[in-house]
Design a protein around this motif. Structure first.
Motif, PDB file in Angstrom:
ATOM      1  N   LYS A 129      39.062  -8.277  88.201  1.00  0.00           N
ATOM      2  CA  LYS A 129      38.202  -8.271  87.026  1.00  0.00           C
ATOM      3  C   LYS A 129      39.058  -8.012  85.791  1.00  0.00           C
ATOM      4  O   LYS A 129      40.048  -7.302  85.859  1.00  0.00           O
ATOM      5  CB  LYS A 129      37.163  -7.160  87.169  1.00  0.00           C
ATOM      6  CG  LYS A 129      35.989  -7.270  86.249  1.00  0.00           C
ATOM      7  CD  LYS A 129      34.900  -6.326  86.761  1.00  0.00           C
ATOM      8  CE  LYS A 129      33.606  -6.549  86.060  1.00  0.00           C
ATOM      9  NZ  LYS A 129      32.951  -7.804  86.319  1.00  0.00           N
ATOM     10  N   LEU A 166      39.114  -6.096  82.554  1.00  0.00           N
ATOM     11  CA  LEU A 166      38.454  -5.018  81.800  1.00  0.00           C
ATOM     12  C   LEU A 166      39.303  -4.549  80.619  1.00  0.00           C
ATOM     13  O   LEU A 166      39.016  -3.512  80.025  1.00  0.00           O
ATOM     14  CB  LEU A 166      38.163  -3.828  82.729  1.00  0.00           C
ATOM     15  CG  LEU A 166      37.198  -4.082  83.884  1.00  0.00           C
ATOM     16  CD1 LEU A 166      37.064  -2.833  84.748  1.00  0.00           C
ATOM     17  CD2 LEU A 166      35.827  -4.521  83.383  1.00  0.00           C
ATOM     18  N   HIS A 198      37.624  -3.547  77.280  1.00  0.00           N
ATOM     19  CA  HIS A 198      36.612  -2.490  77.317  1.00  0.00           C
ATOM     20  C   HIS A 198      37.222  -1.140  76.953  1.00  0.00           C
ATOM     21  O   HIS A 198      38.378  -0.880  77.256  1.00  0.00           O
ATOM     22  CB  HIS A 198      35.995  -2.388  78.723  1.00  0.00           C
ATOM     23  CG  HIS A 198      35.235  -3.609  79.123  1.00  0.00           C
ATOM     24  ND1 HIS A 198      33.936  -3.833  78.756  1.00  0.00           N
ATOM     25  CD2 HIS A 198      35.603  -4.683  79.861  1.00  0.00           C
ATOM     26  CE1 HIS A 198      33.533  -4.987  79.241  1.00  0.00           C
ATOM     27  NE2 HIS A 198      34.529  -5.529  79.923  1.00  0.00           N
ATOM     28  N   HIS A 214      32.529   1.003  85.073  1.00  0.00           N
ATOM     29  CA  HIS A 214      32.633  -0.213  85.892  1.00  0.00           C
ATOM     30  C   HIS A 214      33.218   0.107  87.262  1.00  0.00           C
ATOM     31  O   HIS A 214      32.793  -0.430  88.280  1.00  0.00           O
ATOM     32  CB  HIS A 214      33.520  -1.252  85.210  1.00  0.00           C
ATOM     33  CG  HIS A 214      32.809  -2.138  84.257  1.00  0.00           C
ATOM     34  ND1 HIS A 214      32.049  -3.207  84.660  1.00  0.00           N
ATOM     35  CD2 HIS A 214      32.717  -2.093  82.902  1.00  0.00           C
ATOM     36  CE1 HIS A 214      31.525  -3.790  83.603  1.00  0.00           C
ATOM     37  NE2 HIS A 214      31.923  -3.132  82.519  1.00  0.00           N
ATOM     38  N   ILE A 264      35.362   1.314  81.281  1.00  0.00           N
ATOM     39  CA  ILE A 264      36.168   0.972  82.461  1.00  0.00           C
ATOM     40  C   ILE A 264      35.818   1.937  83.593  1.00  0.00           C
ATOM     41  O   ILE A 264      35.590   1.533  84.734  1.00  0.00           O
ATOM     42  CB  ILE A 264      37.684   1.029  82.128  1.00  0.00           C
ATOM     43  CG1 ILE A 264      38.052  -0.090  81.154  1.00  0.00           C
ATOM     44  CG2 ILE A 264      38.519   0.950  83.403  1.00  0.00           C
ATOM     45  CD1 ILE A 264      39.455   0.020  80.567  1.00  0.00           C
TER      46      ILE A 264
END
Length: 154
Positions: free
Chosen positions: A133, A135, A138, A146, A143
């Motif tokens: 992914k 991230l 972010h 997530h 993070i």
């Protein structure tokens, strides 16, 4: 999304081909608290800006005078691969100096592949999770959410 348990003092690498964050869990598995240890960022000019000439041309001898374009060098792609190798080396140094026991790697597919290729055995031995992914754009608190499965609770 994930119910990842990040051990205390584990490092979390979040990166793509241009930016990398080294985060450390200052909390524990139940209540993670990611802190930024270091940030690597590189601005890659577009391939168009890095290339100096038009794409080359090649004559096809088998056909009457036809010519085809040679693919231009993708400098941006080359720089992303180079960046992955550079941050992999920096991460190896951090893992050795800080005696990191656990590492979580979060990156988009191409970067993850580059990192797997570039990581030293010492680094690979510490990896407790790989998350496919991106991230990097972010904030750290997002993070964290997530990774631990609380992404929908904010």
């Amino acid at each position: 999304m994930n119910n990842l348990k990040i051990p205390h003092n584990a490092f979390v690498f979040v990166g793509d081909g241009r930016k990398a964050l080294f985060l450390r869990n200052d909390g524990d598995e139940k209540f993670p608290n990611l802190k930024t240890e270091s940030v690597f960022a590189e601005e890659h000019p577009s391939s168009h800006d890095q290339g100096t000439e038009r794409p080359g041309r090649v004559s096809k001898a088998s056909q009457s005078g036809q010519r085809s374009t040679v693919e231009p060098t993708d400098w941006h792609d080359i720089e992303e691969h180079h960046f992955a190798r550079k941050v992999a080396a920096a991460l190896e140094q951090v893992i050795r100096e800080r005696k990191v026991q656990a590492l979580v790697v979060v990156a988009p597919p191409r970067t993850l592949a580059d990192l797997r290729e570039a990581f030293h055995a010492d680094v690979k031995a510490c990896i407790v999770a790989e998350i496919n992914k991106d991230l990097t754009k972010h904030p750290v608190w997002e993070i964290e959410k997530h990774l631990t499965g609380d992404a929908n609770s904010h």
